[in-house]
Design a protein around this motif. Sequence first.
Motif, short mmCIF file in Angstrom:
data_model
loop_
_atom_site.label_atom_id
_atom_site.label_comp_id
_atom_site.label_asym_id
_atom_site.label_seq_id
_atom_site.Cartn_x
_atom_site.Cartn_y
_atom_site.Cartn_z
N THR A 1 -3.81 -2.48 -7.65
CA THR A 1 -4.96 -2.00 -8.44
C THR A 1 -4.96 -0.49 -8.68
N GLY A 2 -4.18 0.24 -7.89
CA GLY A 2 -4.21 1.70 -7.99
C GLY A 2 -5.42 2.31 -7.29
N THR A 3 -6.22 1.48 -6.64
CA THR A 3 -7.44 1.93 -5.98
C THR A 3 -7.11 2.64 -4.67
N GLU A 4 -7.78 3.76 -4.43
CA GLU A 4 -7.59 4.48 -3.17
C GLU A 4 -8.36 3.80 -2.05
N LEU A 5 -7.73 3.70 -0.88
CA LEU A 5 -8.40 3.25 0.33
C LEU A 5 -8.88 4.49 1.06
N VAL A 6 -10.17 4.70 1.07
CA VAL A 6 -10.74 5.89 1.72
C VAL A 6 -10.99 5.53 3.19
N LEU A 7 -10.27 6.22 4.07
CA LEU A 7 -10.36 5.91 5.50
C LEU A 7 -11.67 6.37 6.10
N LYS A 8 -12.20 5.56 7.00
CA LYS A 8 -13.44 5.83 7.73
C LYS A 8 -13.17 5.54 9.21
N ASN A 9 -14.09 5.98 10.07
CA ASN A 9 -14.05 5.64 11.49
C ASN A 9 -12.67 5.85 12.11
N ASN A 10 -12.09 7.03 11.88
CA ASN A 10 -10.77 7.38 12.42
C ASN A 10 -9.68 6.40 12.02
N GLY A 11 -9.75 5.87 10.81
CA GLY A 11 -8.72 4.98 10.29
C GLY A 11 -8.89 3.53 10.69
N VAL B 1 0.87 -1.18 0.00
CA VAL B 1 0.00 0.00 0.00
C VAL B 1 0.91 1.22 0.00
N SER B 2 0.66 2.13 -0.92
CA SER B 2 1.47 3.35 -1.02
C SER B 2 0.72 4.54 -0.45
N LEU B 3 1.47 5.45 0.11
CA LEU B 3 0.92 6.70 0.61
C LEU B 3 1.38 7.81 -0.33
N GLU B 4 0.42 8.43 -1.02
CA GLU B 4 0.73 9.52 -1.95
C GLU B 4 -0.18 10.70 -1.67
N ASN B 5 0.42 11.85 -1.44
CA ASN B 5 -0.33 13.07 -1.15
C ASN B 5 -1.35 12.88 -0.03
N GLY B 6 -0.95 12.14 1.02
CA GLY B 6 -1.81 11.93 2.17
C GLY B 6 -2.92 10.91 1.96
#
Length: 163
Positions: A95-105, A83-88
Amino acid sequence: MKFLAIETLIISSILLSISSLSSAQSNQQGSTILPTGVYYAQGTAFNNSRREIAHQNNRICIKIVDGPPNPYKGVESITISSVSLENGKFYIDATGTELVLKNNGKAFSGGSRSGIWEYRGISPDRSSQPIQAKKMAECVAAQGRYVQKMEGISISGMDFPKH
């Protein structure tokens, strides 16, 4: 001799306590966002699917297990990826899919199945195979992008309807 044994025991206990405290503090700080462990989706449609997150130093890896929808039979499709961290923002390298954080991560959305994946704890999933744990360990120890795909267990159930 007795004094030396007691002194050694005391020093060992102090060092173990310091090590445990230090480890607990670093795990607590590192596990706030996407803690290491197993994640499940709400509802029954994704009962045969799960996500696992593993951390080592600043490295994060994810195991994506997509099983057949409940109550159908099929074979798990497994992707283990860095998992990469790019621009926060977090992205699954496979897959290049963003993991959108919920519930304080402690939960996220994104990936091949819609819905929210919620953290359920660090206990290993009982259907996980040793090769998967080995590949997750390789992923967190690797440098750069890591992607492995494999089949998991066969899940019994009904035949998928043909249209």
